[in-house]
Design a protein around this motif. Structure first.
Motif, PDB file in Angstrom:
ATOM      1  N   GLU A 209       0.840  -1.203   0.000  1.00  8.96           N
ATOM      2  CA  GLU A 209       0.000   0.000   0.000  1.00  8.96           C
ATOM      3  C   GLU A 209       0.878   1.256   0.000  1.00  8.96           C
ATOM      4  OE1 GLU A 209      -2.151   0.866   3.587  1.00  8.96           O
ATOM      5  OE2 GLU A 209      -3.783   1.813   2.482  1.00  8.96           O
ATOM      6  N   THR A 210       1.950   1.204   0.783  1.00 14.02           N
ATOM      7  CA  THR A 210       2.840   2.365   0.877  1.00 14.02           C
ATOM      8  C   THR A 210       3.484   2.662  -0.483  1.00 14.02           C
ATOM      9  OG1 THR A 210       3.270   1.813   3.164  1.00 14.02           O
ATOM     10  CG2 THR A 210       4.825   3.314   2.135  1.00 14.02           C
ATOM     11  N   VAL A 211       3.953   1.624  -1.166  1.00 13.50           N
ATOM     12  CA  VAL A 211       4.590   1.826  -2.477  1.00 13.50           C
ATOM     13  C   VAL A 211       3.592   2.471  -3.426  1.00 13.50           C
ATOM     14  CG1 VAL A 211       5.484   0.595  -4.513  1.00 13.50           C
ATOM     15  CG2 VAL A 211       6.306  -0.018  -2.233  1.00 13.50           C
ATOM     16  N   LYS A 212       2.365   1.916  -3.459  1.00 13.06           N
ATOM     17  CA  LYS A 212       1.341   2.401  -4.397  1.00 13.06           C
ATOM     18  C   LYS A 212       1.046   3.893  -4.156  1.00 13.06           C
ATOM     19  CE  LYS A 212      -3.431   1.521  -5.638  1.00 13.06           C
ATOM     20  NZ  LYS A 212      -4.648   0.898  -5.152  1.00 13.06           N
ATOM     21  N   PHE A 213       0.854   4.264  -2.900  1.00 10.60           N
ATOM     22  CA  PHE A 213       0.461   5.647  -2.612  1.00 10.60           C
ATOM     23  C   PHE A 213       1.632   6.623  -2.571  1.00 10.60           C
ATOM     24  CE2 PHE A 213      -3.435   3.560  -1.835  1.00 10.60           C
ATOM     25  CZ  PHE A 213      -4.398   4.512  -2.110  1.00 10.60           C
ATOM     26  N   ALA A 214       2.800   6.144  -2.153  1.00  8.25           N
ATOM     27  CA  ALA A 214       3.962   7.050  -2.090  1.00  8.25           C
ATOM     28  C   ALA A 214       4.294   7.580  -3.482  1.00  8.25           C
ATOM     29  CB  ALA A 214       5.159   6.327  -1.484  1.00  8.25           C
ATOM     30  N   LYS A 215       4.149   6.698  -4.480  1.00  6.52           N
ATOM     31  CA  LYS A 215       4.483   7.069  -5.862  1.00  6.52           C
ATOM     32  C   LYS A 215       3.643   8.245  -6.355  1.00  6.52           C
ATOM     33  CE  LYS A 215       6.084   2.712  -7.791  1.00  6.52           C
ATOM     34  NZ  LYS A 215       5.618   1.480  -8.417  1.00  6.52           N
ATOM     35  N   LYS A 216       2.390   8.330  -5.878  1.00  9.85           N
ATOM     36  CA  LYS A 216       1.538   9.405  -6.411  1.00  9.85           C
ATOM     37  C   LYS A 216       1.287  10.511  -5.388  1.00  9.85           C
ATOM     38  CE  LYS A 216      -2.418   6.298  -5.912  1.00  9.85           C
ATOM     39  NZ  LYS A 216      -3.415   5.519  -6.539  1.00  9.85           N
ATOM     40  N   SER A 217       2.144  10.593  -4.363  1.00 13.70           N
ATOM     41  CA  SER A 217       1.933  11.622  -3.340  1.00 13.70           C
ATOM     42  C   SER A 217       3.001  12.706  -3.410  1.00 13.70           C
ATOM     43  CB  SER A 217       1.976  10.986  -1.948  1.00 13.70           C
ATOM     44  OG  SER A 217       0.931  10.058  -1.825  1.00 13.70           O
ATOM     45  N   ASP A 218       2.571  13.930  -3.059  1.00 14.50           N
ATOM     46  CA  ASP A 218       3.533  15.037  -2.975  1.00 14.50           C
ATOM     47  C   ASP A 218       4.233  14.996  -1.615  1.00 14.50           C
ATOM     48  OD1 ASP A 218       2.627  16.156  -5.432  1.00 14.50           O
ATOM     49  OD2 ASP A 218       0.828  16.793  -4.357  1.00 14.50           O
ATOM     50  N   LEU A 219       3.499  14.501  -0.633  1.00 13.80           N
ATOM     51  CA  LEU A 219       4.061  14.433   0.722  1.00 13.80           C
ATOM     52  C   LEU A 219       3.564  13.165   1.403  1.00 13.80           C
ATOM     53  CD1 LEU A 219       5.406  15.688   3.316  1.00 13.80           C
ATOM     54  CD2 LEU A 219       3.207  16.784   3.764  1.00 13.80           C
ATOM     55  N   VAL A 220       4.485  12.389   1.971  1.00 15.17           N
ATOM     56  CA  VAL A 220       4.082  11.239   2.789  1.00 15.17           C
ATOM     57  C   VAL A 220       4.529  11.502   4.217  1.00 15.17           C
ATOM     58  CG1 VAL A 220       4.236   8.748   3.159  1.00 15.17           C
ATOM     59  CG2 VAL A 220       4.329   9.639   0.854  1.00 15.17           C
ATOM     60  N   ILE A 221       3.584  11.322   5.128  1.00 16.81           N
ATOM     61  CA  ILE A 221       3.918  11.473   6.551  1.00 16.81           C
ATOM     62  C   ILE A 221       3.923  10.072   7.150  1.00 16.81           C
ATOM     63  CG2 ILE A 221       3.226  12.502   8.751  1.00 16.81           C
ATOM     64  CD1 ILE A 221       1.639  14.603   7.052  1.00 16.81           C
ATOM     65  N   VAL A 222       5.090   9.651   7.634  1.00 17.64           N
ATOM     66  CA  VAL A 222       5.218   8.326   8.243  1.00 17.64           C
ATOM     67  C   VAL A 222       5.241   8.530   9.760  1.00 17.64           C
ATOM     68  CG1 VAL A 222       6.603   6.219   8.371  1.00 17.64           C
ATOM     69  CG2 VAL A 222       6.575   7.547   6.256  1.00 17.64           C
ATOM     70  N   VAL A 223       4.293   7.930  10.439  1.00 24.78           N
ATOM     71  CA  VAL A 223       4.172   8.139  11.881  1.00 24.78           C
ATOM     72  C   VAL A 223       4.660   6.899  12.624  1.00 24.78           C
ATOM     73  CG1 VAL A 223       2.612   8.906  13.725  1.00 24.78           C
ATOM     74  CG2 VAL A 223       2.025   9.390  11.339  1.00 24.78           C
TER      75      VAL A 223
END
Ligand code: SF4
Length: 301
Positions: A209-223
């Protein structure tokens, strides 16, 4: 004063897989249940999970972490073995003591222990792809009958001696591409190689899921905890794939500048991050991200 151009419309997506994995949830539920019903003091062998905020909450309920059983002076105590598991000799020594022991080892970690034990009995050496000092890996090494090697990835496999028979396994939270590349290298040095891809399913889903969404995000916040290996791994993936990624433990680490020009934001969290912490981060992100915000929860809890 610095002024940042914030995006007009902002979409914040919260990961379906964010938060406690089943193994961590089971361990936490077990200790909380014990604390509710038992008058004994509860100790965990090592911090139950790698998250400072949760550990503080547990301390308030008189659940304490010790580094070794020697620190427990109180005979009327319960010792909880955490989700990562421990080496079999250590477990046998603990069980021989006059102490109530509760095993919260994740069944998926037990599966890896059993895999290593079965192969070691048949004469296989074990190559563990993982973090050398992580508690789970230290526990797994105990099942290798003294023929275990830990590598962080394919480069370190090149430095291993040749094997007649080897079994390559993964720490349950390992990144799949690294494991598969390490297995390819191991084929070159082992006469016979068993490839046991022991990355657990919850980790696989989280990483996918992270790979899929990170690719199309301007900013990823990892908590998640800065001392949490699986959170650090998620962050590494996001750093590689997203335009920008930040790893935070608490909502007050978020800065307005992170959100500059970001219209697609993805929030994810490690296996040891409680949902309430992710919610706090979401609330703060909402406050800082701009005016027209839509929130997408992939798995409303
Ligand atoms: S990460 Fe996987 S193996 Fe480890 S505790 Fe969680 S569910 Fe179990």
């Amino acid at each position: 004063m610095l002024k940042f151009l914030m995006a007009e419309r902002v979409q914040i997506t919260v990961a379906k897989s964010a938060g406690f994995c089943p193994g961590v949830k089971n361990a936490i539920d077990k200790v909380l249940e014990l604390a509710k019903h038992s008058k004994k003091t509860i100790y965990t062998l090592g911090p139950l999970i790698h998250n400072k905020q949760v550990i503080e909450t547990l301390k308030e309920q008189n659940i304490r972490a010790v580094n070794s059983v020697a620190e427990i002076k109180d005979k009327n105590a319960i010792l909880v073995l955490r989700a990562h598991g421990i080496p079999p000799e250590e477990e046998a020594a603990i069980r021989a003591l006059d102490l109530e022991v509760v095993d919260a080892t994740c069944p998926l970690v037990k599966h890896v222990q059993e895999n290593i034990r079965a192969h070691a009995k048949k004469g296989y050496s074990t190559i563990i792809v993982g973090d050398r000092d992580h508690a789970e890996v230290l526990g797994l090494m105990g099942y290798t009958e003294g023929r275990g090697y830990v590598v962080s990835g394919p480069e370190e496999v090149k430095k291993l001696p040749p094997f007649k028979k080897a079994n390559i396994v993964a720490q349950t939270t390992q990144e799949e591409d690294i494991f598969l590349a390490a297995a390819e290298e191991a084929r070159k040095i082992a006469g016979e190689l068993a490839v046991s891809n022991t990355i657990c399913n919850p980790t696989r889903q989280r990483q996918k899921e992270t790979v899929k969404f990170a690719k199309k995000s301007d900013l990823v916040i990892v908590v998640g905890g800065k001392n949490s290996a699986n959170t650090a791994r998620l962050f590494q993936i996001c750093e590689r794939l997203a335009k920008k990624a930040v790893h935070i433990e608490r909502e007050d680490e978020l800065k307005k500048s992170f959100f500059k020009g970001a219209s697609k934001i993805f929030i994810t969290a490690g296996a040891s991050t409680p949902t309430w912490m992710t919610e706090k981060v979401l609330a703060k992100a909402r406050e800082l991200a701009g005016s027209k915000i839509s929130i997408k929860r992939r798995n409303p809890r």
